[in-house]
Design an enzyme around this catalytic site. Structure first.
Site, PDB file in Angstrom:
ATOM      1  CG  ASP A 124      -1.642   1.304   1.558  1.00  0.00           C
ATOM      2  OD1 ASP A 124      -2.245   1.589   0.432  1.00  0.00           O
ATOM      3  OD2 ASP A 124      -1.607   1.842   2.381  1.00  0.00           O
TER       4      ASP A 124
ATOM      5  CG  ASP B 276      -1.111   2.358   6.807  1.00  0.00           C
ATOM      6  OD1 ASP B 276      -1.212   3.429   7.573  1.00  0.00           O
ATOM      7  OD2 ASP B 276      -1.352   2.003   5.642  1.00  0.00           O
TER       8      ASP B 276
END
Length: 622
Positions: free
Chosen positions: A322, A515
């Site tokens: 990500d 996250d």
């Protein structure tokens, strides 16, 4: 060394002395047996008891049964010194194993020390120490110098340097002041902090870390499962083989060849065969290797939830990231000012004034860039232009701050910016004044992280993000990422990972690093999910298989290296144990190996395997 281990050591030393004394005494018959039974009972009573207890519970074929059968058989055929020696050296091996396990548990215990014993709650002007479990969310607690932060919260008053090494493995302290979030397990080094708790103790960072590590051993790797299944089949197989070795050759000699059966010779060979065959080296050293590897990784802030994930991680060939909060800090900063018709400081001042009433991250970054207290009385006629920006009057002049759509709406020509990021155009009194580039800041270690992954044998790096294409490609180019997919929704990320999983070749595994809450589905779908533990969401940490406690992407390559070193040690133990035992079993069956070689094949190999497994505690330092 624990009290129990010391007692075992004393038993070993005393039994060895009694064995030597018994061997030197000129006795025969029953007196000779009696003097050898003393050291045998002293050193072997617990093994005998475990064997009897396990048989009573239906668990017959284990190492205790093998040891008892071999040593009692040796006593029956008059090989008294060998019987005591086998049991003695078996206990030496067990002591080595216990010390090794204690050593690896100590590394876990050091992590367990982060659990706070109490929390200071201020009541009627006095500090009262209470159990952290009793502190409610929203309560105000006081953390004094040298004390652990007991519960996650936000600093209300005070400032201090926090020692986070127990959580992250990093020695550099972190400064905390009013408004900063602090997590449980850190130690306040220099100041007193008043903290308003944001979570219950059971949901705090320290509790989750301890739960992850304590439950790690419950998730077995394929190697451990193989060894468990192997031992269940192998142990009865060698027992029946030893029985056949004791009975069949003498019967063939007696009935088929008409020779003396030599029952004693073949019984001795069968007992030697039993001692050699004990699978202790494999059954003990393989789980110990994984346990030690998980403990070693935790010392540098890498929490691995089970040995199965450690094994999968070692096969990682594709790492998917990500962007925001993983490779970048998730904090927007001004990265450029272009075509300014005014002084840059004045342009930033106008932008900060116009955006002063907004809490949007872009607006906050403009206010931080100006770096001064904003006097709201200087700003009037603030109007939000939906999807475009804001207009206001700052110190009199009409200021417009927003995207190119806002400029077109106001009839102001604006140049195109070729720098990646969010572009904030400004017009003052209807005239174009310049534009400010705001972009997410790349983490300091991200570039080194990608390079380290390549060095660790990762073939492909991919970045998935919901950000604009230009921004995503700029970040990917700067970091050296192989492939990038932008403007993705959470469902699109899952679909993209599915495609990458289908396109992979061979046994290489795919790891996803994220996250946010929106990353949780992808973390679960990937072969191995890695979450950022400091700033990551609870959902991401819960869904992940591995947690990086300091959010440093460089730890990913470190984790892969740890897993591969640990697996290398596991395979070394498997090859060594099976190789030595196979050779000695053949030698024992044909009568070349005696009981002392059998002791080496059993206890000696176990000690070597355990010592090798202890190296897993230190793989994080390589």
């Amino acid at each position: 060394m624990s009290k129990k281990q010391k007692q075992t050591l004393y038993r070993i030393l005393l039994s060895a002395a009694l064995l030597i004394a018994a061997a030197l005494l000129p006795l025969e018959g029953w007196p000779r047996l009696a003097v050898f039974l003393i050291p045998y009972a002293l050193i072997g009573w617990d093994v005998l008891w475990r064997a009897v207890r396990n048989i009573a519970h239906g668990e017959i074929f284990d190492e205790n049964f093998l040891m008892c059968t071999a040593t009692v058989g040796a006593l029956i055929i008059g090989e008294y010194p060998e019987a005591v020696a086998v049991m003695l050296f078996y206990q030496v091996g067990e002591l080595f194993q216990n010390v090794a396990v204690s050593r690896s548990r100590q590394s876990i215990s050091e992590l367990m020390d982060i659990r706070p014993d109490y929390a200071n709650v201020e009541r009627e002007g006095l500090l009262e120490q209470v159990d952290p479990d009793e502190v409610e969310v929203g309560a105000v607690i006081v953390v004094q110098p040298g004390e652990k932060v007991p519960i996650d919260g936000v600093v209300l008053e005070g400032s201090s340097s926090l020692n986070t090494s127990a959580l992250t493995g990093e020695s550099l302290p972190r400064e905390a002041g009013p408004g900063d979030e602090v997590i449980s397990g850190c130690i306040s080094m220099t100041g007193v902090l008043k903290v308003r708790t944001t979570r219950a103790f059971g949901e705090s960072t320290v509790s989750k870390i301890l739960d992850l590590v304590e439950n790690a051993s419950s998730r077995k790797s394929r190697s451990e499962d193989f060894i468990s299944r192997f031992a269940r089949i192998y142990t009865p197989a060698v027992c029946y083989s030893a029985l056949a070795l004791a009975l069949l050759p003498p019967l063939v000699r007696m009935l088929g060849l008409g020779l003396a059966p030599d029952w004693g010779v073949w019984l001795y060979r069968a007992l030697t065969f039993l001692v050699i065959s004990c699978p202790c080296a494999l059954v003990i050293s393989i789980p110990l290797s994984f346990f030690a590897g998980i403990g070693g990784a935790s010392q540098v802030g890498i929490l691995i939830k089970g040995s199965n994930y450690l094994e999968t991680l070692s096969q990682t060939k594709t790492v998917v990231f990500d962007k925001t909060g993983t490779l970048t800090q998730g904090v927007f900063e001004v990265s450029g000012i272009h075509h300014a018709a005014l002084a840059e400081e004045k342009l930033l001042e106008y932008a900060a004034l116009a955006e002063s009433s907004s809490s949007h991250p872009i607006s906050k970054s403009l206010q931080r860039a100006w770096g001064k207290e904003i006097d709201r009385s200087r700003v009037t006629d603030i109007q939000e232009q939906s999807g475009c920006g804001v207009t206001a009057r700052g110190d009199g002049p009409a200021v417009a701050a927003g995207n190119d759509k806002l400029m077109r709406r106001l009839g102001v020509d604006c140049p195109e910016c070729h720098q990646a990021g969010t572009i904030v155009h400004l017009a003052v009194d209807g005239a174009y004044a310049g534009h400010i580039v705001v972009s997410d800041v790349v983490k300091p270690g991200s570039r080194q992280a990608i390079s380290a992954l390549r060095s660790a044998g990762v073939d492909k790096t991919v970045m998935l993000t919901g950000d604009a294409r230009a921004v995503a490609e700029q970040v990917a180019s700067d970091l050296g990422i192989d492939q990038v997919f932008s403007e993705l929704l959470p469902a699109d990320k899952v679909a993209q990972v599915e495609k990458l999983l289908e396109a992979r070749s061979g046994k290489g595994k795919l790891a996803f690093v994220g996250d946010g809450i929106n990353d949780a589905p992808v973390l679960s779908r990937a072969d191995i999910g890695i979450a950022m533990g400091a700033m990551g969401s609870d959902a991401a940490i819960e869904a992940a298989d591995i947690v990086l406690m300091d959010d440093d992407p460089r730890k990913i390559a470190k984790a892969i290296q740890i897993s591969r070193k640990c697996l290398g040690i596991v395979y070394q133990n498997i090859v060594m144990a099976l190789g030595v035992k196979s050779a000695c079993l053949i030698l024992g069956a044909v009568g070349i190996a005696n009981m002392y070689l059998a002791i080496f094949a059993d206890v000696g190999v176990m000690v070597l395997a355990v010592l090798n497994a202890i190296r897993c505690l230190f793989v994080s330092k390589g």
